[in-house]
Design an enzyme around this catalytic site. Structure first.
Site, short mmCIF file in Angstrom:
data_model
loop_
_atom_site.label_atom_id
_atom_site.label_comp_id
_atom_site.label_asym_id
_atom_site.label_seq_id
_atom_site.Cartn_x
_atom_site.Cartn_y
_atom_site.Cartn_z
N GLU A 39 0.84 -1.19 0.00
CA GLU A 39 0.00 0.00 0.00
C GLU A 39 0.88 1.25 0.00
OE1 GLU A 39 -3.57 1.91 2.77
OE2 GLU A 39 -2.14 0.52 3.67
N LYS A 104 -9.58 2.64 -2.36
CA LYS A 104 -9.80 2.02 -1.05
C LYS A 104 -11.14 2.43 -0.47
CE LYS A 104 -7.42 1.57 3.43
NZ LYS A 104 -6.24 2.05 4.21
N CYS A 138 -5.52 -2.91 2.58
CA CYS A 138 -5.26 -2.83 4.02
C CYS A 138 -6.52 -2.99 4.90
CB CYS A 138 -4.51 -1.54 4.33
SG CYS A 138 -3.58 -1.60 5.88
#
Length: 254
Positions: A39, A104, A138
């Site tokens: 990430e 995300k 994540c």
């Protein structure tokens, strides 16, 4: 399909230095079909997007496109991007045939990510060389409904900057996602310490559809994990153990 997961240190908020570093690592792993980066691999997990975010047409995307074409492989990882008046944590997927992205969805509020970045609204599935990949970043790992396999993917990818104090949750949830979704899982985390003094132990892993590790990293060590994903074995197991046929129906709302 041969894959490589690059568990590495990241140079804090230094995109040029990180791209040079990854150019070498990618060249060293160019004999695979897919390379997965962490990430925010150009900067580290920074809450200063006004300093580190690049335009949607900024330097990292064409750099990835050049490397993918040069090495005939797909490359994926996330970058801070300024797009349409706001900042996003954008996961690029780049192959010799083209590119796409996933923004995300779940922003890590304990670090204030939701105060600096805009969440994405849609899942992204991409097909490459006969396998279907679901792209995740994540903190998305903690929300299984969003990643629930609806018979639309074969491999679940998580790119992360997941801190060492929560390493048990990282490893446990990666395994759970593989088992519950009858899917391969690739989880790539960074190592080292970021500019805020937060340590990362890595614990990257490539896991099969039974929850068994195909490759796992040494903690705290930069490392390239290698594994082969066999779709024939995956489909045979799904046919033998078709738990997905008993899954509950649901729909996602934005």
């Amino acid at each position: 399909m041969k894959v490589a997961a690059l568990q590495t240190v990241l140079y804090w908020q230094d995109a040029e230095k990180n791209r040079a570093y990854f150019s070498e690592l990618i060249a060293d792993n160019a004999d695979v079909d897919l390379i997965v980066l962490p990430e925010m691999f150009t900067t580290g997990f920074s809450m200063q997007p006004e300093l580190i975010a690049e335009p949607a047409d900024g330097p990292t995307l064409p750099w990835l496109q050049s490397l993918a074409a040069q090495h005939d492989c797909a490359i994926t990882g996330s970058v801070a991007v300024a797009d349409k008046g706001h900042y996003v944590n954008r996961m690029y997927w780049v192959s010799p045939d083209g590119h796409c992205h996933y923004d995300k969805r779940h922003l890590f509020r304990m670090a204030g990510e939701h105060e600096h970045y805009q969440p994405g609204s849609e899942r992204k599935i991409v097909e490459y060389k006969g396998l279907r990949f679901c792209l995740q970043v994540c903190y998305d790992l903690r929300f299984p409904v969003f990643s629930r396999n609806r018979n639309d993917y074969d491999v679940l990818i998580y790119v992360a900057n997941w801190p060492e104090p929560r390493r048990h949750a990282w490893s446990s949830l990666l395994t759970a996602r593989a088992i519950e979704n009858l899917s391969f899982v690739i989880g790539v985390n960074r190592v080292g310490e970021d500019g805020n003094g937060i340590p990362y132990s890595g614990d990257s892993a490539i896991i099969d559809f039974k929850g068994q590790p195909l490759a796992s990293s040494r903690p705290h060590e930069p490392e390239s994990l290698r594994a082969t994903l066999d779709k024939t074995e995956l489909m045979a197991f799904r046919e033998k153990f078709p738990a997905h046929l008993d899954a509950d129906d649901f729909s996602l709302k934005g």
